[in-house]
Write a protein that holds these residues in place. Structure first.
Motif, PDB file in Angstrom:
ATOM      1  N   THR A   1      -6.109  -2.710  -4.872  1.00  0.00           N
ATOM      2  CA  THR A   1      -6.790  -3.087  -6.183  1.00  0.00           C
ATOM      3  C   THR A   1      -6.151  -4.551  -6.675  1.00  0.00           C
ATOM      4  O   THR A   1      -5.114  -4.760  -6.159  1.00  0.00           O
ATOM      5  CB  THR A   1      -6.404  -2.042  -7.197  1.00  0.00           C
TER       6      THR A   1
ATOM      7  N   SER B   1       0.937  -1.172  -0.169  1.00  0.00           N
ATOM      8  CA  SER B   1      -0.079   0.158  -0.116  1.00  0.00           C
ATOM      9  C   SER B   1       0.790   1.178  -0.035  1.00  0.00           C
ATOM     10  O   SER B   1       0.149   2.195  -0.369  1.00  0.00           O
ATOM     11  CB  SER B   1      -0.860   0.049   1.265  1.00  0.00           C
TER      12      SER B   1
ATOM     13  N   ARG C   1      -2.888  -4.327  -7.860  1.00  0.00           N
ATOM     14  CA  ARG C   1      -1.674  -4.128  -6.935  1.00  0.00           C
ATOM     15  C   ARG C   1      -1.412  -5.557  -6.225  1.00  0.00           C
ATOM     16  O   ARG C   1      -0.248  -5.736  -5.851  1.00  0.00           O
ATOM     17  CB  ARG C   1      -1.780  -3.053  -5.909  1.00  0.00           C
TER      18      ARG C   1
ATOM     19  N   THR D   1       0.993   5.178 -14.354  1.00  0.00           N
ATOM     20  CA  THR D   1      -0.262   5.803 -13.569  1.00  0.00           C
ATOM     21  C   THR D   1      -1.257   5.477 -14.394  1.00  0.00           C
ATOM     22  O   THR D   1      -2.278   4.799 -14.206  1.00  0.00           O
ATOM     23  CB  THR D   1      -0.389   7.423 -13.428  1.00  0.00           C
TER      24      THR D   1
ATOM     25  N   GLY E   1      -0.760   3.556   2.331  1.00  0.00           N
ATOM     26  CA  GLY E   1      -2.196   4.130   2.351  1.00  0.00           C
ATOM     27  C   GLY E   1      -3.088   2.942   2.999  1.00  0.00           C
ATOM     28  O   GLY E   1      -2.746   2.350   3.470  1.00  0.00           O
TER      29      GLY E   1
ATOM     30  N   GLU F   1      -8.510   1.404   0.892  1.00  0.00           N
ATOM     31  CA  GLU F   1      -8.939   2.069  -0.289  1.00  0.00           C
ATOM     32  C   GLU F   1      -7.911   2.148  -1.319  1.00  0.00           C
ATOM     33  O   GLU F   1      -8.190   2.163  -2.630  1.00  0.00           O
ATOM     34  CB  GLU F   1      -9.801   3.385  -0.171  1.00  0.00           C
ATOM     35  N   THR F   2      -6.822   1.862  -1.132  1.00  0.00           N
ATOM     36  CA  THR F   2      -5.652   2.004  -2.188  1.00  0.00           C
ATOM     37  C   THR F   2      -5.594   0.337  -2.688  1.00  0.00           C
ATOM     38  O   THR F   2      -4.900   0.374  -3.815  1.00  0.00           O
ATOM     39  CB  THR F   2      -4.385   2.132  -1.538  1.00  0.00           C
TER      40      THR F   2
ATOM     41  N   ASP G   1      -7.258  -0.987 -13.118  1.00  0.00           N
ATOM     42  CA  ASP G   1      -8.505  -0.939 -12.493  1.00  0.00           C
ATOM     43  C   ASP G   1      -9.834  -0.864 -13.391  1.00  0.00           C
ATOM     44  O   ASP G   1     -10.736  -1.562 -12.938  1.00  0.00           O
ATOM     45  CB  ASP G   1      -8.178   0.498 -11.900  1.00  0.00           C
TER      46      ASP G   1
END
Length: 439
Positions: free
Chosen positions: A39, A30, A42, A136, A33, A36-37, A143
């Motif tokens: 996914t 994370s 990840r 990014t 984080g 909520e971070t 996602d």
């Protein structure tokens, strides 16, 4: 949902063995984080690639994955926990423990099967080592694909799912997004790719040569109308048209038949370029180069003693725009080599359409190849005699594709892109920027 610290505390009450592993894995996953971070991309990236690649974690990889799975369960993220403790993760990490660097093939296959691995498209070929914008955007695409899989809109393994995956990827690339100042993210990706390509380290000569091209490479190059595009590539169009649906018979040695060689020399106006008899392809150098170029560009191939058009070649012969695009896509080639570097230099010099001394272009090729660190003929610093074959390999192909004009005496020869060829050269360089693995 519990906070991370609350979930860790709860885990400590039930299984103290996993708490330290869970904490370390969470920090790496994370970056500090919150839940909520997290996914799917990840979790997969961490469990299948980052853990496997970390040699210092040998023997501890699977416990870290178990700890992460337990923590994700505590956070109510059961689907992600299932990935962390899956048999796939265990197999990948076991392979990594048994052999440093092992497990990568298993991980790559699993990532592809998951459906959230962003596919390469006609707009871009993704890179493992990339800039922050591309990183990014890559995760943004992953996602979006995850959402489609969860909702059942994308079902990996079913018929046509890869085409649907590509469509979703293109939609993300081309739809304005707040993270990119409400512009299509693809524009930012292109700008980053071009900037990094122009400013690759080591060769200041190369950077100075390519810098004026940077702005012009940001925009897509349109091939224009089909007829002019086909006319620009007259020799290649002739060869593809000459090959019938069932192919063109080759000689026992694998060359074009004498009748085809004679037709090429006469119909392309190359007869005066030949000294002596030229009934065989090996004696008709322009024809030999043309066929070799068509093969290199992936438009033709040999099959059972015949020269046949590939799928790309069949599409190209049917549409002049497609022919133009196929040549642009393959002109430089995807490899990172001294020859590809020579292609970049020559196309960049000729793209503006100016008449330039051949000797100057040869000197630029020599400087850029040497500064870029390529070794030729065993030399640490190759000299002109070493790099000249690279230059002439590029020039001969451009010459017999009729994309360059030559003028002046032998010792004072000048080169210039034919009208319309500059756009093709720019498209070829842009394709290289967006579809090669190099930075």
């Amino acid at each position: 949902m519990l906070s991370v610290e609350e979930a860790l505390a709860e885990l400590g009450r039930t299984d103290t063995r996993l708490v330290d592993h869970a904490r370390l894995a969470w920090e790496a996953l994370s970056g500090g984080g919150g839940p909520e971070t997290v996914t799917q991309w990840r979790v997969q990236q961490f469990c299948w690639f980052e853990l496997a690649a970390a040699d210092r974690l040998a023997g501890r990889r699977w416990p870290l994955a178990e700890g992460l799975a337990a923590l994700l369960d505590g956070l109510g993220l059961g689907r992600y926990a299932g990935i962390a403790r899956s048999s796939t993760t265990r197999e990948v990490l076991l392979a990594a423990d048994q052999s440093n660097g092992g497990g990568h093939t298993l991980a790559d296959r699993a990532s592809q099967r998951s459906g959230i691995h962003p596919p390469d498209t006609e707009l871009v070929t993704w890179r493992g080592r990339c800039g922050p914008v591309e990183a990014t955007l890559y995760e943004l695409v992953a996602d979006r694909l995850e959402i489609a899989v969860v909702l059942g809109d994308l079902q990996p393994g079913t018929r046509g799912w890869r085409d649907q995956q590509a469509e979703l990827t293109l939609a993300v690339l081309t739809t304005p997004h707040p993270a990119f100042d409400d512009r299509p993210p693809y524009e930012a990706l292109v700008a980053e790719r071009v900037h990094r390509w122009v400013r690759r380290p080591r060769s200041t000569t190369r950077t100075g040569l390519l810098a004026p091209l940077e702005r012009r490479l940001l925009s897509r190059v349109d091939p224009g109308m089909a007829a002019p595009a086909r006319s620009l590539l007259r020799p290649m169009d002739w060869l593809l048209t000459e090959i019938h649906e069932d192919g063109l018979p080759l000689t026992a040695a694998g060359y074009l038949p004498p009748r085809t060689v004679a037709r090429a020399l006469d119909e392309l106006g190359w007869r005066d370029e030949i000294v002596g008899p030229a009934s065989r392809e090996v004696d008709a150098y322009p024809v030999l180069v043309l066929r070799e170029s068509a093969t290199r560009l992936g438009l033709v191939r040999r099959r059972s003693g015949r020269l046949v058009r590939t799928q790309s070649g069949r599409a190209a012969v049917a549409d002049g725009r497609t022919l133009w695009l196929e040549v642009a896509a393959g002109l430089v080639g995807p490899e990172d080599s001294a020859l590809a570097t020579a292609w970049e230099v020559v196309l960049a010099v000729l793209e503006p359409g100016d008449s330039v001394p051949e000797q100057d272009v040869r000197a630029l090729v020599q400087s850029v190849v040497a500064e870029s660190g390529w070794r030729l003929a065993g030399r640490r610093d190759p000299v002109g005699v070493d790099t000249a074959p690279l230059f002439f390999a590029v020039l001969r192909e451009l010459r017999w594709l009729e994309l360059v004009e030559e003028s002046g005496a032998l010792l004072d020869r000048r080169l210039q892109a034919r009208p319309g060829a500059g756009d093709l050269f720019r498209a070829a360089l842009r394709h290289r920027v967006l579809h090669t693995a190099q930075g």
